[in-house]
Motif scaffolding. Structure first.
Motif, mmCIF file in Angstrom:
data_model
loop_
_atom_site.group_PDB
_atom_site.id
_atom_site.type_symbol
_atom_site.label_atom_id
_atom_site.label_comp_id
_atom_site.label_asym_id
_atom_site.label_seq_id
_atom_site.Cartn_x
_atom_site.Cartn_y
_atom_site.Cartn_z
ATOM 1 N N ASP A 192 0.811 -1.210 0.000
ATOM 2 C CA ASP A 192 0.000 0.000 0.000
ATOM 3 C C ASP A 192 0.846 1.261 0.000
ATOM 4 O O ASP A 192 0.353 2.347 -0.223
ATOM 5 C CB ASP A 192 -0.924 0.025 1.230
ATOM 6 C CG ASP A 192 -1.965 -1.069 1.151
ATOM 7 O OD1 ASP A 192 -2.602 -1.175 0.095
ATOM 8 O OD2 ASP A 192 -2.124 -1.816 2.118
ATOM 9 N N TYR A 230 -3.843 0.177 -6.992
ATOM 10 C CA TYR A 230 -4.739 -0.847 -6.449
ATOM 11 C C TYR A 230 -6.192 -0.392 -6.531
ATOM 12 O O TYR A 230 -7.094 -1.186 -6.852
ATOM 13 C CB TYR A 230 -4.382 -1.180 -5.002
ATOM 14 C CG TYR A 230 -5.437 -2.042 -4.344
ATOM 15 C CD1 TYR A 230 -5.552 -3.392 -4.670
ATOM 16 C CD2 TYR A 230 -6.352 -1.492 -3.443
ATOM 17 C CE1 TYR A 230 -6.551 -4.178 -4.104
ATOM 18 C CE2 TYR A 230 -7.353 -2.272 -2.878
ATOM 19 C CZ TYR A 230 -7.450 -3.607 -3.205
ATOM 20 O OH TYR A 230 -8.437 -4.373 -2.658
ATOM 21 N N ALA A 269 -9.271 -2.492 -8.168
ATOM 22 C CA ALA A 269 -10.496 -2.854 -7.461
ATOM 23 C C ALA A 269 -11.723 -2.349 -8.213
ATOM 24 O O ALA A 269 -12.742 -3.047 -8.300
ATOM 25 C CB ALA A 269 -10.456 -2.284 -6.037
ATOM 26 N N PRO A 291 -11.402 -8.244 -5.393
ATOM 27 C CA PRO A 291 -11.567 -7.218 -4.361
ATOM 28 C C PRO A 291 -13.028 -6.826 -4.185
ATOM 29 O O PRO A 291 -13.768 -6.655 -5.166
ATOM 30 C CB PRO A 291 -10.727 -6.049 -4.887
ATOM 31 C CG PRO A 291 -9.713 -6.683 -5.787
ATOM 32 C CD PRO A 291 -10.410 -7.853 -6.409
ATOM 33 N N ASP A 329 -12.351 -4.501 0.974
ATOM 34 C CA ASP A 329 -10.915 -4.581 0.657
ATOM 35 C C ASP A 329 -10.413 -3.209 0.228
ATOM 36 O O ASP A 329 -10.057 -2.984 -0.934
ATOM 37 C CB ASP A 329 -10.682 -5.608 -0.449
ATOM 38 C CG ASP A 329 -11.171 -6.989 -0.063
ATOM 39 O OD1 ASP A 329 -10.963 -7.386 1.097
ATOM 40 O OD2 ASP A 329 -11.771 -7.672 -0.927
ATOM 41 N N THR A 330 -10.369 -2.284 1.177
ATOM 42 C CA THR A 330 -10.068 -0.892 0.843
ATOM 43 C C THR A 330 -8.595 -0.656 0.525
ATOM 44 O O THR A 330 -8.252 0.368 -0.057
ATOM 45 C CB THR A 330 -10.494 0.027 1.998
ATOM 46 O OG1 THR A 330 -9.897 -0.450 3.215
ATOM 47 C CG2 THR A 330 -12.011 0.027 2.137
ATOM 48 N N THR A 331 -7.737 -1.573 0.915
ATOM 49 C CA THR A 331 -6.316 -1.478 0.579
ATOM 50 C C THR A 331 -5.835 -2.831 0.067
ATOM 51 O O THR A 331 -6.459 -3.874 0.315
ATOM 52 C CB THR A 331 -5.457 -1.078 1.787
ATOM 53 O OG1 THR A 331 -5.483 -2.137 2.754
ATOM 54 C CG2 THR A 331 -5.968 0.213 2.430
ATOM 55 N N ARG A 341 -5.272 -5.260 3.010
ATOM 56 C CA ARG A 341 -6.477 -5.887 3.554
ATOM 57 C C ARG A 341 -6.992 -6.975 2.606
ATOM 58 O O ARG A 341 -7.443 -8.038 3.038
ATOM 59 C CB ARG A 341 -7.558 -4.835 3.790
ATOM 60 C CG ARG A 341 -7.213 -3.838 4.872
ATOM 61 C CD ARG A 341 -8.372 -2.931 5.196
ATOM 62 N NE ARG A 341 -9.479 -3.672 5.803
ATOM 63 C CZ ARG A 341 -10.571 -3.104 6.313
ATOM 64 N NH1 ARG A 341 -10.698 -1.773 6.263
ATOM 65 N NH2 ARG A 341 -11.520 -3.830 6.838
ATOM 66 N N TYR A 342 -6.908 -6.712 1.332
ATOM 67 C CA TYR A 342 -7.331 -7.709 0.348
ATOM 68 C C TYR A 342 -6.450 -8.953 0.437
ATOM 69 O O TYR A 342 -6.948 -10.098 0.448
ATOM 70 C CB TYR A 342 -7.267 -7.090 -1.046
ATOM 71 C CG TYR A 342 -7.520 -8.043 -2.189
ATOM 72 C CD1 TYR A 342 -8.673 -8.815 -2.249
ATOM 73 C CD2 TYR A 342 -6.583 -8.161 -3.233
ATOM 74 C CE1 TYR A 342 -8.906 -9.678 -3.303
ATOM 75 C CE2 TYR A 342 -6.808 -9.021 -4.295
ATOM 76 C CZ TYR A 342 -7.969 -9.782 -4.330
ATOM 77 O OH TYR A 342 -8.196 -10.635 -5.388
ATOM 78 N N ARG A 396 -7.270 -11.031 3.528
ATOM 79 C CA ARG A 396 -8.501 -11.816 3.381
ATOM 80 C C ARG A 396 -8.255 -13.072 2.542
ATOM 81 O O ARG A 396 -8.735 -14.158 2.875
ATOM 82 C CB ARG A 396 -9.593 -10.957 2.744
ATOM 83 C CG ARG A 396 -10.913 -11.700 2.543
ATOM 84 C CD ARG A 396 -12.011 -10.772 2.106
ATOM 85 N NE ARG A 396 -11.859 -10.290 0.748
ATOM 86 C CZ ARG A 396 -12.256 -10.938 -0.338
ATOM 87 N NH1 ARG A 396 -12.808 -12.143 -0.230
ATOM 88 N NH2 ARG A 396 -12.099 -10.408 -1.539
#
Length: 410
Positions: free
Chosen positions: A5, A52, A56, A91, A95-97, A100-101, A104
């Motif tokens: 990120d 990113y 997404a 995504p 999954d805002t970043t 985080r994606y 998961r």
């Protein structure tokens, strides 16, 4: 563990002079040999977060199912091959970043290697598209601008291998900027050559005809450009232009059904529908109009650094006499039939212009400061105010000029 990120900074001292580094790359490596080296000028023009975010956005409609003949195109690969309908492996809203994606998917896939690849994502975001253009333009300034469109791709991988590129790279030269993580490029076959490993801030390149599989390290994000290198692609492109012109000339005529044997005239079979199409093709190939269309396409492509499809224009504005404007994206100009007719192209969009009005406006914009619309009208001469304002508003929509003091929608 860090996630992709935040862009890794370019290596200190790796490119003390980007111009010299590009000179060396163009002279020694471009379309000559596979190579990995610190990216000339770094990779800061393509930030990880917006890259990113665009991936997404492109993936959102694919969560509902496969889309055919859609751009951007989204692929999700695992070591066993491609998952055609990945659904919520793509995504989602939470999954805002990229980190985080990735977290998961770590839980969901239990450590299996995977790769999310988005082809032609730049059309969704002008700022990102412009960053990539600035990244690659120094190379085109040294080797020449591509005559055919360049395919762009953003890929986010974690232990996955991309072999899909092997099908495309025999006819494309490849440039890969590693934005975060590590990449290993492996030639196919036991005697294919030496593997190349690149880290964040590096540039990978290999010529057309020498394809490589890409193995993605943990949390790796990369930008790949595929540059056409097979002359057959040029023939196909011109053929498509001519076919489009022929169809436009014929209109919506249906394909005819003909009797067999065909009627004869002077002892020779007569197939008038096919003969008329052949005659139209011969006529069109000798027309100035074909040359004009190809010139316009080239001007548009040069202004976009080959990165097509391009983002659309921004919303139009009405300029007032006191608005001050400054140059934005560069304008590519190419003469048409005579010295008074020009095609102007900005960010992959083109329009034609006659006379010297545009030259005067551009010349004044190229000087210091941000002139007002009123000053530019005075520069053009009396009675030409409407033409100047119309030109400036068009240039604003195409991002060739910005309005000083206004928060621009790029």
């Amino acid at each position: 563990m860090t996630g992709p990120d935040t862009a890794a900074p370019s290596r200190p001292g790796a490119t003390p002079d980007a111009g010299i580094a590009w000179d060396e790359f163009a002279a020694r490596h471009w379309e000559r040999e596979p190579v990995v080296l610190p990216a000339p000028g770094g990779t800061g023009r393509v930030a990880v977060r917006p890259a990113y975010a665009v991936m997404a956005e492109a993936a959102r409609p694919f969560r509902a199912g496969t889309r055919f003949r859609a751009l951007p195109d989204v692929r999700f690969l695992v070591d066993g091959g491609r998952i055609r309908a990945p659904g919520d492996l793509l995504p989602g809203p939470g999954d805002t970043t990229a980190a985080r994606y990735a977290a998961r998917l770590d839980t969901r896939m239990e450590g299996r290697g995977r790769l999310l690849a988005v082809e032609q994502p730049l059309v969704l975001d002008h700022a990102l598209w412009n960053g990539v253009r600035e990244l690659v333009t120094p190379l085109w300034e040294r080797v020449g601008h591509p005559v055919l469109p360049v395919v762009s791709e953003l890929a986010l991988g974690d232990g996955g291998t991309d072999r899909d590129g092997l099908n495309r790279e025999p006819v494309h030269s490849t440039l890969v900027w590693v934005l975060h993580g590590t990449l290993t490029a492996t030639p196919p076959g036991p005697a294919g050559g030496v593997a190349l490993t690149a880290g964040a801030g590096d540039l990978l390149h290999w010529p057309a005809g020498r394809p490589y599989a890409l193995r993605y390290g943990a949390r790796t994000l990369a930008l790949r450009l595929l540059v056409p290198g097979d002359p057959r692609l040029l023939t196909e492109a011109v053929k498509d232009v001519v076919a489009g012109m022929l169809h436009q000339r014929r209109g919506d005529d249906r394909v005819p059904y003909l009797a067999y044997p065909p009627a004869t005239e002077d002892g020779a079979p007569d197939v008038p529908e096919l003969a008329a199409t052949g005659a139209a093709l011969r006529e069109m190939a000798g027309e100035d109009r074909l040359d004009r269309v190809l010139r316009i396409l080239w001007a548009r492509r040069a202004s976009a650094a080959g990165l097509e499809p391009v983002p659309g224009p921004r919303p139009a504005v009405r300029l007032s006499p006191d608005d001050r404007v400054r140059p934005g994206s560069p304008v590519v100009r190419m003469p048409l039939e005579d010295e008074r007719s020009w095609v102007w192209a900005v960010d992959g969009h083109a329009f034609s212009l006659r006379g010297t009005l545009g030259e005067r406006v551009l010349d004044r914009l190229g000087r210091d400061g941000a002139p007002s619309v009123r000053e530019l009208c005075a520069e053009a001469g009396p009675g030409r105010e409407a033409g100047v304002v119309a030109l400036l508003e068009k240039l604003y929509a195409l991002r060739a000029v910005d309005v000083a003091g206004r928060k621009e929608e790029r």
